[in-house]
Structures are given as C-alpha cells and as structure tokens.
Design a protein around this motif. Structure first.
Motif, PDB file in Angstrom:
ATOM      1  N   PHE A  12       0.890  -1.153   0.000  1.00 32.79           N
ATOM      2  CA  PHE A  12       0.000   0.000   0.000  1.00 32.79           C
ATOM      3  C   PHE A  12       0.929   1.205   0.000  1.00 32.79           C
ATOM      4  O   PHE A  12       1.577   1.471   1.010  1.00 32.79           O
ATOM      5  N   ALA A  17       2.403  -4.692   3.096  1.00 36.88           N
ATOM      6  CA  ALA A  17       1.441  -5.327   4.003  1.00 36.88           C
ATOM      7  C   ALA A  17       1.664  -6.834   4.036  1.00 36.88           C
ATOM      8  O   ALA A  17       1.480  -7.474   5.066  1.00 36.88           O
ATOM      9  N   ARG A  36      -0.337 -10.681  15.028  1.00 34.54           N
ATOM     10  CA  ARG A  36      -0.967  -9.491  15.608  1.00 34.54           C
ATOM     11  C   ARG A  36      -1.794  -8.748  14.572  1.00 34.54           C
ATOM     12  O   ARG A  36      -1.625  -8.951  13.380  1.00 34.54           O
ATOM     13  N   SER A  37      -2.592  -7.842  15.072  1.00 35.58           N
ATOM     14  CA  SER A  37      -3.341  -6.952  14.195  1.00 35.58           C
ATOM     15  C   SER A  37      -2.348  -6.186  13.314  1.00 35.58           C
ATOM     16  O   SER A  37      -1.327  -5.702  13.805  1.00 35.58           O
ATOM     17  N   GLY A  38      -2.605  -6.144  12.021  1.00 35.00           N
ATOM     18  CA  GLY A  38      -1.707  -5.454  11.105  1.00 35.00           C
ATOM     19  C   GLY A  38      -0.632  -6.357  10.511  1.00 35.00           C
ATOM     20  O   GLY A  38       0.167  -5.923   9.683  1.00 35.00           O
ATOM     21  N   ALA A  39      -0.598  -7.634  10.891  1.00 32.01           N
ATOM     22  CA  ALA A  39       0.438  -8.552  10.407  1.00 32.01           C
ATOM     23  C   ALA A  39       0.267  -8.917   8.926  1.00 32.01           C
ATOM     24  O   ALA A  39       1.189  -9.418   8.291  1.00 32.01           O
ATOM     25  N   GLY A  40      -0.943  -8.693   8.384  1.00 30.18           N
ATOM     26  CA  GLY A  40      -1.163  -8.983   6.975  1.00 30.18           C
ATOM     27  C   GLY A  40      -2.092 -10.152   6.708  1.00 30.18           C
ATOM     28  O   GLY A  40      -2.300 -10.545   5.548  1.00 30.18           O
ATOM     29  N   LYS A  41      -2.696 -10.705   7.754  1.00 31.66           N
ATOM     30  CA  LYS A  41      -3.536 -11.897   7.621  1.00 31.66           C
ATOM     31  C   LYS A  41      -4.725 -11.661   6.696  1.00 31.66           C
ATOM     32  O   LYS A  41      -5.014 -12.454   5.796  1.00 31.66           O
ATOM     33  N   SER A  42      -5.411 -10.566   6.960  1.00 30.98           N
ATOM     34  CA  SER A  42      -6.608 -10.267   6.191  1.00 30.98           C
ATOM     35  C   SER A  42      -6.262  -9.973   4.720  1.00 30.98           C
ATOM     36  O   SER A  42      -6.923 -10.473   3.801  1.00 30.98           O
ATOM     37  N   THR A  43      -5.219  -9.212   4.510  1.00 32.35           N
ATOM     38  CA  THR A  43      -4.799  -8.897   3.142  1.00 32.35           C
ATOM     39  C   THR A  43      -4.421 -10.173   2.388  1.00 32.35           C
ATOM     40  O   THR A  43      -4.760 -10.331   1.208  1.00 32.35           O
TER      41      THR A  43
HETATM   42  P1  ADP Z   1      -4.309  -8.184   9.852  1.00 32.13           P
HETATM   43  O1  ADP Z   1      -5.435  -8.831   9.133  1.00 32.13           O
HETATM   44  O2  ADP Z   1      -3.222  -9.131  10.227  1.00 32.13           O
HETATM   45  O3  ADP Z   1      -4.772  -7.338  11.010  1.00 32.13           O
HETATM   46  P2  ADP Z   1      -4.187  -6.492   7.533  1.00 32.13           P
HETATM   47  O4  ADP Z   1      -4.000  -7.404   6.386  1.00 32.13           O
HETATM   48  O5  ADP Z   1      -5.543  -5.939   7.801  1.00 32.13           O
HETATM   49  O6  ADP Z   1      -3.595  -7.173   8.839  1.00 32.13           O
HETATM   50  O7  ADP Z   1      -3.219  -5.261   7.358  1.00 32.13           O
HETATM   51  C1  ADP Z   1      -1.831  -5.414   7.034  1.00 32.13           C
HETATM   52  C2  ADP Z   1      -1.217  -4.030   6.881  1.00 32.13           C
HETATM   53  O8  ADP Z   1      -1.735  -3.417   5.715  1.00 32.13           O
HETATM   54  C3  ADP Z   1      -1.537  -3.075   8.029  1.00 32.13           C
HETATM   55  O9  ADP Z   1      -0.381  -2.280   8.225  1.00 32.13           O
HETATM   56  C4  ADP Z   1      -2.676  -2.250   7.497  1.00 32.13           C
HETATM   57  O10 ADP Z   1      -2.717  -0.979   8.098  1.00 32.13           O
HETATM   58  C5  ADP Z   1      -2.338  -2.177   6.024  1.00 32.13           C
HETATM   59  N1  ADP Z   1      -3.541  -2.028   5.188  1.00 32.13           N
HETATM   60  C6  ADP Z   1      -4.560  -2.924   5.079  1.00 32.13           C
HETATM   61  N2  ADP Z   1      -5.472  -2.490   4.215  1.00 32.13           N
HETATM   62  C7  ADP Z   1      -5.034  -1.297   3.752  1.00 32.13           C
HETATM   63  C8  ADP Z   1      -5.536  -0.350   2.827  1.00 32.13           C
HETATM   64  N3  ADP Z   1      -6.684  -0.553   2.187  1.00 32.13           N
HETATM   65  N4  ADP Z   1      -4.802   0.760   2.591  1.00 32.13           N
HETATM   66  C9  ADP Z   1      -3.622   0.944   3.228  1.00 32.13           C
HETATM   67  N5  ADP Z   1      -3.087   0.100   4.116  1.00 32.13           N
HETATM   68  C10 ADP Z   1      -3.778  -1.013   4.378  1.00 32.13           C
END
Ligand code: ADP
Ligand code: ADP
Length: 237
Positions: A12, A17, A36-43
C-alpha cells in the motif's frame, strides 16, 4: 497440489502489508493464520480470492495462476473459495434461508430477491445446511434477529451453498463471545473433517489455533514466520 503461493506481495504505497515467500497446501487441511493486528492476515486471504489485487507473485491452483483469471474463470474461482467475514456480511432484513441461497448467486443479491430465482432444490439444500448447523428453526426469521453466533452459522451455510473447494474465514470469531466462538469453530472444523474441504482461517489467538487447526501459519509484519503443526508453535509467535 491444491494451492501453492509464491513470492506473494502487497504494497500500500510504500508500506509492505504482505511479503509471503511460499505457502503450499497439498492436501485438505484446517489451517489457522495467526499474528498481531496489522500482520497482513486479512490482506493475504483477500488476495487469495481476488478481493484485493496483489502487487506481485503467484497463486497457483492445480497449475493455474489465479491472479491472471478474468471473467467467467474469475467468477468460478471466487465460487471455489467461499469467504466468511468477521461481521458476517448477511443482508440484515432478508430472511435466513434467502441469505443462505444467495451463496448460489455469487453476489447478484438484489436481482435474486427481485426476481425470485431460487428453485425448490435450492430451498431444500439451504434448509439442510441450516439443519446441520443447528439453526433450521430460524430459517424464516430476518437475519438481523439472530445472535452473532447464529448469524455466523448462517454465513457458513451461505458459503457451503457455493459448493466451494476452500473456505477462507477472516477473523470468523473475533466478534463472538467464547461460547459462540466455540460453536462456530466446531462448525468450521466439521466442514473440514466431514467434507474434506480446506478451511483457512485468520485467528488472533494462539489457543484457538492450537485447539482447532492441524497446521498454523504465523505472520509478522507481512512475512511468514512459522508454518507447521500447532504443537510446534513456540511462545515466540
Ligand atoms: P491483519 O489482518 O493481520 O490485522 P491487515 O492485512 O488488515 O492485517 O493489514 C496489514 C497491513 O496493511 C496493516 O499495516 C494495514 O494498516 C495495512 N492495510 C490494510 N489495508 C489497507 C488499505 N486498504 N490501505 C492501506 N493500508 C492497508
Ligand atoms: P482488521 O483489524 O480486521 O484487519 P482494520 O480495522 O485494520 O481491520 O481494517 C478495516 C478496513 O480498513 C479494511 O478494509 C482494511 O483494508 C482497511 N485499512 C486498514 N488499514 C488501513 C490503512 N492504513 N489505510 C487505509 N485503509 C486501511
């Protein structure tokens, strides 16, 4: 081999990410992704079913890179990997059984309810899924009238209506109390065991991963820092 992820990245702007070197899923498995939150799991999960475009890398499924799919082949792929979300993503005012049948349509929900496109076989199958998940008695209620744990089971039934090959669950229990969390994780585990589907779920606690998953992938700052059986996971994660 079912899935092979190679050098998959998501940036991003200048922030990375996800930078996943390699993940292989060679036989059906119940996999927990923790970090942890922000680790990239969801992405990571969202790149697999093409909700989020990847920056680089490959996701090979039986030799085809799903990142290159378009049109009908892409819709087919999205049907193959059903997604479950933290906030359930049901249509709140629609009844439960219709919400489940929306899984058949892959997103054309407004049209479906307007034109009443479901067959009797769809209804029967939806009710059978609800029954197996223990919520058939709520079939005719509006989705919004159900508890969180019940709504997540409706979302699981909707996912199963897609006849998926994988289930991708993004923090499926993060909004639930411990008892409902257990019911939902049991349901996901049963789908894996009884139907032989791979279930990949983002979890934020190690305990849940240890209890329900055969394999755990640990992520930190976008990278895969652990991949193996839950028993070998150290407290370092
Ligand atoms: P997790 O699911 O582990 O909490 P995410 O995949 O949500 O982690 O996020 C991974 C990183 O990517 C984080 O630093 C988050 O802030 C960033 N991020 C996620 N989505 C976006 C987005 N749409 N724009 C910018 N940064 C993003
Ligand atoms: P979670 O903790 O469940 O991963 P977040 O609250 O981090 O969820 O993110 C919620 C939404 O905001 C997601 O769609 C994510 O892609 C987006 N997002 C996360 N971080 C950022 C960011 N730094 N910039 C823009 N969008 C973001």
């Amino acid at each position: 081999m079912l899935i092979k992820i190679e050098s998959l990245t998501k940036r991003f702007g200048t922030a990375t990410a996800v930078d996943a070197a390699e993940i292989r899923v060679e036989k059906p498995a119940m996999i927990g992704i923790i970090g942890r939150s922000g680790a990239g799991k969801s992405t990571l999960l969202r790149m697999i079913n093409r909700l989020t475009p990847a920056t680089s890398g490959r996701i090979l499924v039986d030799g085809t890179d799903v990142l290159t799919l378009k049109g009908a082949a892409l819709r087919r792929w999205r049907r193959d990997c059903a997604m479950i979300f933290q906030q359930f993503n049901l249509v709140p005012r629609l009844d439960v059984v219709t919400n489940v049948m929306l899984g058949r349509l892959n997103g054309h929900s407004a049209l479906a309810s307007a034109f009443n496109v479901f067959s009797e076989a769809d209804v029967r199958q939806a009710l059978a899924h609800l029954d197996r998940l223990g919520i058939a008695e709520h079939a005719l209620k509006r989705a919004e009238a159900l508890s969180g744990g019940q709504q997540q089971r409706v979302a699981i039934a909707r996912a199963l209506m897609q006849d998926p090959k994988f289930v991708l669950a993004d923090e499926p229990i993060a909004s639930l109390d411990p008892l409902n969390a257990q019911v939902v994780m049991d349901a996901l585990r049963r789908i894996h065991v009884e139907q032989g589907l791979s279930v990949i779920c983002n979890l934020h606690t190690l305990d849940t991963a240890r209890r329900y998953c055969d394999r755990v992938i640990g992520m930190r700052a976008g990278r895969i820092v652990f991949d193996g059986p839950a028993e070998l996971l150290t407290e370092a994660m």
